[in-house]
Design an enzyme around this catalytic site. Structure first.
Site, mmCIF file in Angstrom:
data_model
loop_
_atom_site.group_PDB
_atom_site.id
_atom_site.type_symbol
_atom_site.label_atom_id
_atom_site.label_comp_id
_atom_site.label_asym_id
_atom_site.label_seq_id
_atom_site.Cartn_x
_atom_site.Cartn_y
_atom_site.Cartn_z
ATOM 1 N N ASP A 162 48.062 13.153 -4.799
ATOM 2 C CA ASP A 162 47.817 11.817 -4.240
ATOM 3 C C ASP A 162 46.643 11.796 -3.266
ATOM 4 O O ASP A 162 46.644 11.065 -2.283
ATOM 5 C CB ASP A 162 49.083 11.273 -3.547
ATOM 6 N N HIS A 190 48.098 7.544 -10.744
ATOM 7 C CA HIS A 190 46.757 7.356 -10.213
ATOM 8 C C HIS A 190 46.507 5.862 -10.017
ATOM 9 O O HIS A 190 46.593 5.090 -10.959
ATOM 10 C CB HIS A 190 45.705 7.932 -11.171
ATOM 11 N N LYS A 206 42.530 10.968 -6.437
ATOM 12 C CA LYS A 206 41.750 11.460 -7.586
ATOM 13 C C LYS A 206 41.410 10.321 -8.530
ATOM 14 O O LYS A 206 40.270 10.195 -8.984
ATOM 15 C CB LYS A 206 42.543 12.551 -8.338
HETATM 16 P P1 GDP Z 1 45.980 10.283 -7.012
HETATM 17 O O1 GDP Z 1 47.312 10.609 -7.577
HETATM 18 O O2 GDP Z 1 45.275 11.463 -6.426
HETATM 19 O O3 GDP Z 1 45.110 9.514 -7.954
HETATM 20 O O4 GDP Z 1 46.237 9.308 -5.749
HETATM 21 P P2 GDP Z 1 47.265 8.066 -5.652
HETATM 22 O O5 GDP Z 1 46.660 6.908 -6.336
HETATM 23 O O6 GDP Z 1 48.628 8.476 -6.036
HETATM 24 O O7 GDP Z 1 47.314 7.858 -4.079
HETATM 25 C C1 GDP Z 1 46.192 7.511 -3.325
HETATM 26 C C2 GDP Z 1 46.448 6.161 -2.636
HETATM 27 O O8 GDP Z 1 45.473 5.943 -1.655
HETATM 28 C C3 GDP Z 1 46.338 4.980 -3.576
HETATM 29 O O9 GDP Z 1 47.222 3.977 -3.141
HETATM 30 C C4 GDP Z 1 44.889 4.525 -3.409
HETATM 31 O O10 GDP Z 1 44.698 3.168 -3.716
HETATM 32 C C5 GDP Z 1 44.670 4.814 -1.966
HETATM 33 N N1 GDP Z 1 43.327 5.217 -1.577
HETATM 34 C C6 GDP Z 1 42.469 6.053 -2.222
HETATM 35 N N2 GDP Z 1 41.377 6.276 -1.479
HETATM 36 C C7 GDP Z 1 41.549 5.571 -0.329
HETATM 37 C C8 GDP Z 1 40.767 5.416 0.861
HETATM 38 O O11 GDP Z 1 39.712 5.983 1.041
HETATM 39 N N3 GDP Z 1 41.305 4.619 1.838
HETATM 40 C C9 GDP Z 1 42.488 3.989 1.703
HETATM 41 N N4 GDP Z 1 42.929 3.232 2.711
HETATM 42 N N5 GDP Z 1 43.245 4.117 0.607
HETATM 43 C C10 GDP Z 1 42.781 4.907 -0.393
HETATM 44 MG MG MG Z 2 49.285 10.082 -7.352
#
Ligand code: GDP
Ligand code: MG
Length: 424
Positions: free
Chosen positions: A12, A40, A15
């Site tokens: 999370d 994601h 990515k």
């Molecule tokens: P992944 O599994 O690595 O793709 O990540 P997730 O989507 O599960 O979790 C990342 C969360 O952080 C999501 O709700 C995104 O919309 C949010 N997000 C990603 N980058 C940023 C950022 O730079 N700032 C903020 N505030 N939220 C972010």
């Molecule tokens: Mg995730």
């Protein structure tokens, strides 16, 4: 040119968001491991999307997406995900989605097994997403799994079902006292959810090699971070697959190729969903504040995520495992409401300071060593250039670069596609 986008932490890290952004420069995006335990989140001009199985490149019309042999594919879930995306205006055809014939199918009985085992474990559970991931990978290595390519020869596939069902019931019925799996339900499952996918299934290795030769740019998208890798993560509180960049060409279908670039996605603070040691963890009010600020609830499960400050030993280890030559530091905006910020700079074990990330069992006895640095306490979510950032934020980034011996090329200051800074 082959680039891997991988997670440095416990997952999370953002990515999906970074793949969505960086994929504008790529022709192909491949998922190479995991299944629909991934979540994601991507927010762009088309709307908000949560992707579990489909590569994040599916949201760009000119990008071809590949689901590699390292994946485990719940075909029922995939058909739902495709339908949902189509209803949001996304085009998905065999032209822009190619599924490896060697990818393994997650079966309904794998989901059942996952639930039965989590229920048996009760209080000692591992925090599985209950989507059948560990049981289906176990079946793969037991050589009892079904693969996507088998759907192309249905009669032959059906001949294998009886024997697998008999074997599966040895544990489902005799072990867990659950209702038996039947051959008919498996045949029906393949017919309903497998048949419509036939046109998407191919030898993606042939396709990727051709495209690579033609000079196309290929990106590998990981699900989960280094600390959840089956070999290098906090086993047994890991996922059941390799989340490591070096595995990407193998899991995508091109074991003959090597990645040129490994971009590590690393959070500006820590979060972890599920069980397992999490040395830098915050509790009580401190945790509440950070969780709320970061909206830390799992995209796949809605579970509140555990949170803590940036963890140097864990992140340095993650960067090493991923061979990351560039870092995208995400969610820096979330840290805006603080006069002072803590960083976990080391772990203390029996009065000694550890700076290298230790073996999982040792982690249980480790205490975090926190150091305080200056915060910026102003909104940075509108910053788009390095010069826009307050000095304290620049110092925080520089501090992390030095402590982790890495190069932070991108800083993300919001969930939206354009909310980022290139640190050049
Ligand atoms: P992944 O599994 O690595 O793709 O990540 P997730 O989507 O599960 O979790 C990342 C969360 O952080 C999501 O709700 C995104 O919309 C949010 N997000 C990603 N980058 C940023 C950022 O730079 N700032 C903020 N505030 N939220 C972010
Ligand atoms: Mg995730």
């Amino acid at each position: 040119m082959l680039t891997s986008i991988c997670g440095i932490n416990w997952g999370d890290e953002g990515k999906g968001r970074m793949v969505d952004l960086l994929s504008s420069d790529f022709d192909i995006v491949c998922r190479y491991q995991g299944g629909n335990n991934a979540g994601h989140t991507v927010i762009n001009e088309k709307g908000k999307f949560i992707l579990n199985l489909l590569p994040s490149g599916i949201l760009r019309e000119d990008v071809v997406n590949v689901m590699g042999n390292g994946m485990v594919i719940d075909i029922k879930h995939l058909s739902g995900e495709m339908e949902k995306l189509r209803s949001q205006g996304i085009k998905i055809t065999p032209e822009n989605l190619k599924i490896s014939d060697k990818a393994v199918i997650t079966m309904p009985y794998n989901v059942l097994q996952d639930c039965l085992e989590e229920d048996r474990l009760a209080g000692k559970k591992f925090g599985s997403t209950r989507r059948g991931i560990a049981p289906v990978y176990a079946d793969k290595f037991m050589k009892k799994a079904f693969r996507m390519g088998e759907l192309l020869n249905f009669d032959r596939l059906c001949k294998r079902i009886d024997d697998i069902v008999e074997w599966k019931n040895l544990s489902v019925v005799n072990g867990y006292n659950a209702a038996p799996v039947t051959t008919q339900e498996i045949v029906d499952y393949f017919k309903t959810y497998g048949e419509p996918l036939k046109d998407y299934i191919c030898d993606v290795g042939v396709y990727l090699n051709e495209q690579n030769k033609a000079g196309k740019k290929i990106m590998f998208e990981a699900q989960l971070g280094a600390l959840r890798d089956i070999d290098f993560g906090i086993y047994p509180y890991t996922s059941s697959s390799s989340t490591i960049a070096a595995y990407a060409p193998i899991g995508a279908g091109v074991p003959n190729l090597q990645i040129d670039n490994s971009i590590g996605i690393m959070r500006a603070y820590s979060s972890c969903v599920g069980e397992g040691p999490f040395t830098c963890e915050y509790f009580g009010e401190k945790a509440e504040k950070l969780r709320e600020a970061g909206g830390e609830y799992g995209a796949a499960t809605g579970r509140p995520r555990r949170v803590g400050p940036f963890d140097v030993p864990a992140s340095r280890y993650g960067i090493r495992c991923q061979g990351a030559n560039e870092i995208a530091l995400t969610k820096l905006d979330v840290l805006s409401g603080y006069e002072e910020l803590e960083v976990c700079v080391a772990y203390e074990l029996n009065g000694k300071e550890l700076t290298e990330f230790p073996f999982t069992d040792v982690l249980d006895d480790c205490k975090p060593v926190f150091k305080t640095v200056k915060g910026w306490n102003c909104d940075i979510s509108k910053c788009r250039k390095k010069e826009d950032l307050p000095q304290e934020a620049l110092d925080y980034i520089a501090y992390i670069e030095k402590a982790c011996d890495c190069y932070i090329k991108y800083v993300s200051v919001g969930a939206e596609r354009e909310a980022y800074i290139v640190m050049e």
